[in-house]
Design a protein around this motif. Structure first.
Motif, PDB file in Angstrom:
ATOM      1  N   ALA A  78       0.853  -1.275   0.003  1.00 26.02           N
ATOM      2  CA  ALA A  78      -0.105  -0.106  -0.012  1.00 26.02           C
ATOM      3  C   ALA A  78       0.949   1.091   0.053  1.00 26.02           C
ATOM      4  CB  ALA A  78      -0.799   0.008   1.208  1.00 26.02           C
ATOM      5  N   ALA A 107      -4.984  -2.253   4.040  1.00 25.37           N
ATOM      6  CA  ALA A 107      -4.262  -1.346   3.459  1.00 25.37           C
ATOM      7  C   ALA A 107      -3.958  -0.239   3.739  1.00 25.37           C
ATOM      8  CB  ALA A 107      -4.844  -1.292   1.803  1.00 25.37           C
ATOM      9  N   SER A 108      -5.135   0.659   4.283  1.00 22.57           N
ATOM     10  CA  SER A 108      -5.083   2.033   4.843  1.00 22.57           C
ATOM     11  C   SER A 108      -4.042   2.084   6.064  1.00 22.57           C
ATOM     12  CB  SER A 108      -6.389   2.530   5.402  1.00 22.57           C
ATOM     13  OG  SER A 108      -7.217   2.678   4.089  1.00 22.57           O
ATOM     14  N   VAL A 163      -8.169   9.277   6.208  1.00 25.62           N
ATOM     15  CA  VAL A 163      -8.233   8.250   5.080  1.00 25.62           C
ATOM     16  C   VAL A 163      -9.312   8.884   4.386  1.00 25.62           C
ATOM     17  CG1 VAL A 163      -8.172   6.203   4.436  1.00 25.62           C
ATOM     18  CG2 VAL A 163      -6.304   6.721   5.830  1.00 25.62           C
ATOM     19  N   GLN A 223      -9.904   4.321  -0.842  1.00 30.88           N
ATOM     20  CA  GLN A 223      -8.551   3.824  -1.389  1.00 30.88           C
ATOM     21  C   GLN A 223      -9.051   3.692  -2.957  1.00 30.88           C
ATOM     22  OE1 GLN A 223      -7.935   0.260   2.086  1.00 30.88           O
ATOM     23  NE2 GLN A 223      -8.524  -0.397   0.096  1.00 30.88           N
ATOM     24  N   GLU A 264      -6.581  -1.342  -6.664  1.00 30.80           N
ATOM     25  CA  GLU A 264      -5.461  -2.370  -6.476  1.00 30.80           C
ATOM     26  C   GLU A 264      -4.809  -2.299  -7.819  1.00 30.80           C
ATOM     27  OE1 GLU A 264      -4.409  -5.951  -3.954  1.00 30.80           O
ATOM     28  OE2 GLU A 264      -5.478  -6.583  -5.677  1.00 30.80           O
ATOM     29  N   THR A 277      -2.114  -1.024  -3.491  1.00 31.13           N
ATOM     30  CA  THR A 277      -3.246  -0.407  -3.148  1.00 31.13           C
ATOM     31  C   THR A 277      -3.020   1.076  -2.845  1.00 31.13           C
ATOM     32  OG1 THR A 277      -4.640  -2.113  -2.196  1.00 31.13           O
ATOM     33  CG2 THR A 277      -5.338   0.061  -1.653  1.00 31.13           C
ATOM     34  N   VAL A 285      -3.872   4.574  -1.209  1.00 34.79           N
ATOM     35  CA  VAL A 285      -4.657   5.058  -0.286  1.00 34.79           C
ATOM     36  C   VAL A 285      -4.688   6.463  -0.285  1.00 34.79           C
ATOM     37  CG1 VAL A 285      -5.049   5.011   2.247  1.00 34.79           C
ATOM     38  CG2 VAL A 285      -4.370   2.880   1.197  1.00 34.79           C
TER      39      VAL A 285
END
Length: 225
Positions: free
Chosen positions: A42, A96-97, A117, A120, A123, A134, A136
């Motif tokens: 990520a 992922a975040s 955040v 996203q 991917e 990913t 973010v």
């Protein structure tokens, strides 16, 4: 519409594609993904204030900047390249975040409590290092100091105004020659830095989806090793 609202709109379209994977442009794929060695990663696309005072809800694109790291020259892969903060997703990250925020803190020392955040993006395959990445998107509402926190990973950390990246005079095409094959990606110049490859592709695609891109001369090339 504010920059934040435009970002949230784009993120919402990507949320509908959750579970799918985006490929890099064919003219920038050096090799195919190795299914036996694929890892998840990520990166954090962190939008801050170009004035350094923290972004407000109604900020326009020209009021924003992006945070980048210059990877250490001693790294085995992507040495010396400009990238978003990020790296592999660890089992303890949970998402992922979470991984993107952790990596940003480890690489740049930012106080992640000041980052919201927004969501996203889809991917994306990175075949050259067998990563599924990913992106973010972060909103840096309460800014903190930043620096190259781990010199084994990064040699520099800097911010680039969105207006500078969108300026056609600062855009060009990066070209890598491998034998008879030519590989090309969009590129951005900023104060002696060249942002190209995967990072530039992600930026260019995001700006295009946001409707922020301006016409630029793709025939202006820079040859890289």
């Amino acid at each position: 519409m504010s920059a934040r609202a435009e970002l949230e709109k784009v993120i919402a379209t990507h949320a509908q594609k959750m579970g799918s994977t985006v490929k890099l442009p064919k003219h920038w794929v050096f090799n195919q993904m190795d299914a036996n060695s694929v890892r998840k990663a990520a990166v954090l696309i962190l939008f801050g204030s170009a004035t350094g005072r923290g972004v407000h809800e109604a900020a326009k694109p020209e009021e924003l900047d992006l945070l980048f790291v210059e990877r250490a020259s001693t790294l085995r892969k992507h040495a010396g390249q400009i990238a978003f903060p990020g790296g592999g997703i660890d089992p303890d990250d949970g998402s992922a975040s979470a991984a993107a925020l952790r990596e940003a803190w480890e690489e740049t020392g930012v106080d992640i409590s000041g980052i919201e955040v927004l969501g996203q993006l889809t991917e994306t395959e990175l075949p050259v290092s067998s990563f599924l990445v990913t992106p973010v998107v972060g909103w840096w509402h309460t800014e903190s100091r930043f620096y190259a926190a781990d010199l084994r990973e990064s040699s520099d950390v800097f911010r680039a105004p969105v207006t500078h990246l969108l300026d056609p005079h600062n855009r060009l095409t990066a070209v890598v020659q491998r034998g008879a094959q030519r590989f090309k990606s969009p590129a951005f110049e900023y104060e002696g830095h060249l942002i190209w490859g995967f990072t530039a592709i992600v930026i260019d695609r995001l700006f295009a989806e946001l409707g922020w891109n301006k016409p630029w001369n793709a025939q202006r090339e820079i040859k890289l090793k």
